[in-house]
Design a protein around this motif. Sequence first.
Motif, mmCIF file in Angstrom:
data_model
loop_
_atom_site.group_PDB
_atom_site.id
_atom_site.type_symbol
_atom_site.label_atom_id
_atom_site.label_comp_id
_atom_site.label_asym_id
_atom_site.label_seq_id
_atom_site.Cartn_x
_atom_site.Cartn_y
_atom_site.Cartn_z
ATOM 1 N N ALA A 47 49.825 -0.382 45.607
ATOM 2 C CA ALA A 47 49.637 0.505 44.448
ATOM 3 C C ALA A 47 50.890 1.333 44.200
ATOM 4 C CB ALA A 47 48.413 1.398 44.654
ATOM 5 N N GLU A 48 51.518 1.797 45.258
ATOM 6 C CA GLU A 48 52.777 2.548 45.094
ATOM 7 C C GLU A 48 53.826 1.686 44.408
ATOM 8 O OE1 GLU A 48 53.390 5.953 48.498
ATOM 9 O OE2 GLU A 48 54.195 3.958 48.906
ATOM 10 N N GLU A 49 53.987 0.475 44.907
ATOM 11 C CA GLU A 49 55.037 -0.386 44.361
ATOM 12 C C GLU A 49 54.762 -0.798 42.922
ATOM 13 O OE1 GLU A 49 56.493 -3.569 46.854
ATOM 14 O OE2 GLU A 49 56.067 -2.386 48.640
ATOM 15 N N SER A 50 53.527 -1.131 42.614
ATOM 16 C CA SER A 50 53.252 -1.647 41.271
ATOM 17 C C SER A 50 53.075 -0.556 40.229
ATOM 18 C CB SER A 50 52.034 -2.565 41.290
ATOM 19 O OG SER A 50 50.868 -1.836 41.553
ATOM 20 N N LYS A 51 52.596 0.610 40.623
ATOM 21 C CA LYS A 51 52.288 1.649 39.628
ATOM 22 C C LYS A 51 53.184 2.880 39.715
ATOM 23 C CE LYS A 51 48.922 -0.660 37.880
ATOM 24 N NZ LYS A 51 49.038 -1.244 36.563
ATOM 25 N N VAL A 52 53.605 3.237 40.891
ATOM 26 C CA VAL A 52 54.330 4.496 41.062
ATOM 27 C C VAL A 52 55.838 4.267 41.130
ATOM 28 C CG1 VAL A 52 54.575 6.574 42.470
ATOM 29 C CG2 VAL A 52 52.325 5.484 42.235
ATOM 30 N N TYR A 53 56.276 3.429 42.054
ATOM 31 C CA TYR A 53 57.713 3.223 42.216
ATOM 32 C C TYR A 53 58.352 2.742 40.920
ATOM 33 C CZ TYR A 53 57.617 3.681 47.360
ATOM 34 O OH TYR A 53 57.508 4.130 48.654
ATOM 35 N N SER A 54 57.717 1.779 40.262
ATOM 36 C CA SER A 54 58.300 1.248 39.024
ATOM 37 C C SER A 54 58.423 2.336 37.959
ATOM 38 C CB SER A 54 57.469 0.073 38.505
ATOM 39 O OG SER A 54 56.127 0.474 38.278
ATOM 40 N N ALA A 55 57.448 3.217 37.887
ATOM 41 C CA ALA A 55 57.497 4.316 36.905
ATOM 42 C C ALA A 55 58.559 5.343 37.283
ATOM 43 C CB ALA A 55 56.129 4.982 36.788
ATOM 44 N N ASP A 64 66.927 5.776 42.621
ATOM 45 C CA ASP A 64 66.470 4.386 42.612
ATOM 46 C C ASP A 64 66.660 3.705 43.963
ATOM 47 O OD1 ASP A 64 65.866 4.746 39.975
ATOM 48 O OD2 ASP A 64 67.334 3.318 39.196
ATOM 49 N N ASP A 65 67.757 4.032 44.642
ATOM 50 C CA ASP A 65 68.005 3.422 45.951
ATOM 51 C C ASP A 65 66.911 3.816 46.950
ATOM 52 O OD1 ASP A 65 70.292 2.167 45.038
ATOM 53 O OD2 ASP A 65 71.625 3.771 45.729
ATOM 54 N N GLU A 66 66.462 5.058 46.880
ATOM 55 C CA GLU A 66 65.380 5.493 47.771
ATOM 56 C C GLU A 66 64.079 4.770 47.442
ATOM 57 O OE1 GLU A 66 65.389 7.196 50.514
ATOM 58 O OE2 GLU A 66 67.481 7.794 50.383
ATOM 59 N N VAL A 67 63.820 4.564 46.157
ATOM 60 C CA VAL A 67 62.616 3.835 45.747
ATOM 61 C C VAL A 67 62.684 2.400 46.265
ATOM 62 C CG1 VAL A 67 61.299 2.988 43.770
ATOM 63 C CG2 VAL A 67 62.226 5.314 43.735
ATOM 64 N N ASP A 68 63.831 1.742 46.100
ATOM 65 C CA ASP A 68 63.998 0.378 46.613
ATOM 66 C C ASP A 68 63.860 0.343 48.132
ATOM 67 O OD1 ASP A 68 64.409 -0.550 44.023
ATOM 68 O OD2 ASP A 68 66.606 -0.509 44.199
ATOM 69 N N ASP A 136 46.473 5.786 37.674
ATOM 70 C CA ASP A 136 46.891 4.386 37.819
ATOM 71 C C ASP A 136 46.940 3.970 39.283
ATOM 72 O OD1 ASP A 136 47.165 4.339 35.052
ATOM 73 O OD2 ASP A 136 49.367 4.458 35.103
ATOM 74 N N PHE A 137 47.469 4.847 40.121
ATOM 75 C CA PHE A 137 47.568 4.588 41.561
ATOM 76 C C PHE A 137 46.173 4.366 42.154
ATOM 77 C CE2 PHE A 137 47.379 6.483 45.863
ATOM 78 C CZ PHE A 137 48.264 5.655 46.546
#
Length: 167
Positions: A47-55, A64-68, A136-137
């Motif tokens: 859920a983090e990757e599909s809904k939160v990180y992308s947003a 962005d590097d931390e999100v990746d 969303d999460f």
Amino acid sequence: MATDVVELILADHRRFEELFRDLRDRTADRTTLLGELAELLVAHAEAEESKVYSALKRYKEVDDDEVDHGAEEHAEGHQALLALMEVSDTESDEWEDKLEELVEALNHHVDEEERTILNDAREQVADERRAELGKDFLEERQERISDGCGDIEYVRRLAKATADRID
């Protein structure tokens, strides 16, 4: 009930810590606890990757590097989770070792995520948007749980897919 995505993620992190404490107790029903951990951990990460990180990557103030890097650490966590799930004897030294490897990987990720991604999100993302992301999460997390994401076969597929992605 809180809908701020940061607060929801933090609540899951605290639940992981509780489950780890319980899993370290040799008198506990470790099989049931591991099932609960696997379900929540996988659903949370997906859920983090599909809904939160992308947003969050759309905000220039969020790194962005931390999100990746967070997504890479999810992959490492899936590998460690699978390794633990594949040990059948919950009273063995091997099981204890695999549990500690998972705890170490997850604690490292949680610490980094809370200090970087979540702090940035709290400071840079409007309350209303964090509430939308929280909704969303929660929806995505529940959908993954409904799909049986804590099942060992699901975790095997996920671990393979995420290992392929980071190679």
